[in-house]
Write a protein that holds these residues in place. Structure first.
Motif: not given
Length: 193
Positions: A7-8, A96-100, A155-157
């Protein structure tokens, strides 16, 4: 998922790429349903009409499979977003709600499915390579635009890429087993003397 080396790294890459501009917004917009799904629809209609005109049995199966796959995208992405509850970048409204990334998944499945449907109908290797390259450029452009604009973390992408690789792989297997020119096998009763 509050902290960790991955995450970093995600945050560092996002900060390095973040530069909201008009070009990144236009690239990200290629992943909108209003853009990607009509492009897929044109490919669906083209392939269906061409196969039907050639007298192919079950000419509708490949376009239907691609349409069903596109319909699966929100059915898979929305529960995953709810399950992970990841918050967006500091550019986005809190929550919230961005991954993926749904836009990445929409682009990958729409453009990827259209490509898989059209490939068997292209006569030259150059045309097939060009189509695959255009598909890859469109999906990468959407992905870059989403991160550069700050709509999504990298990372979502990437998570959407992996999910869509599985979905498109399944479609490819289904289509390759059918074969564009394969006629249905004769029934066992037709083979008896």
């Amino acid at each position: 998922m509050a902290d960790g080396p991955l995450l970093r790294l995600d945050e560092r890459v996002s900060r390095a790429l973040l530069h909201p501009d008009r070009a990144s917004e236009l690239l990200a917009d290629l992943g909108n349903i209003q853009v990607a799904v009509p492009i897929l629809a044109v490919a669906l209609v083209y392939v269906a009409l061409r196969a039907r005109r050639m007298g192919k049995d079950r000419w509708w199966v490949a376009p239907l499979a691609a349409a069903v796959l596109m319909a699966l995208v929100p059915a898979l992405i929305i529960p995953l977003k709810e399950l992970t509850g990841r918050h967006g970048t500091h550019v986005m409204p809190p929550g919230p709600g961005y991954y993926p990334s749904g836009h990445t998944a929409t682009a990958a499945v729409a453009y990827g499915s259209a490509t898989l449907l059209l490939l068997p109908w292209l006569r030259t290797a150059w045309a097939r390579r060009t189509l695959v390259a255009l598909c890859a450029l469109a999906v990468l452009g959407v992905s870059f635009g989403l991160v550069r604009r700050g709509y999504h973390w990298p990372l979502d992408v990437v998570a959407s890429w992996f999910l869509c690789a599985v979905l498109l792989g399944a479609l490819w297997l289904f289509l390759s087993r059918r074969g564009p020119d394969r006629q249905p096998l004769p029934s066992p009763s037709a083979e008896r003397p």
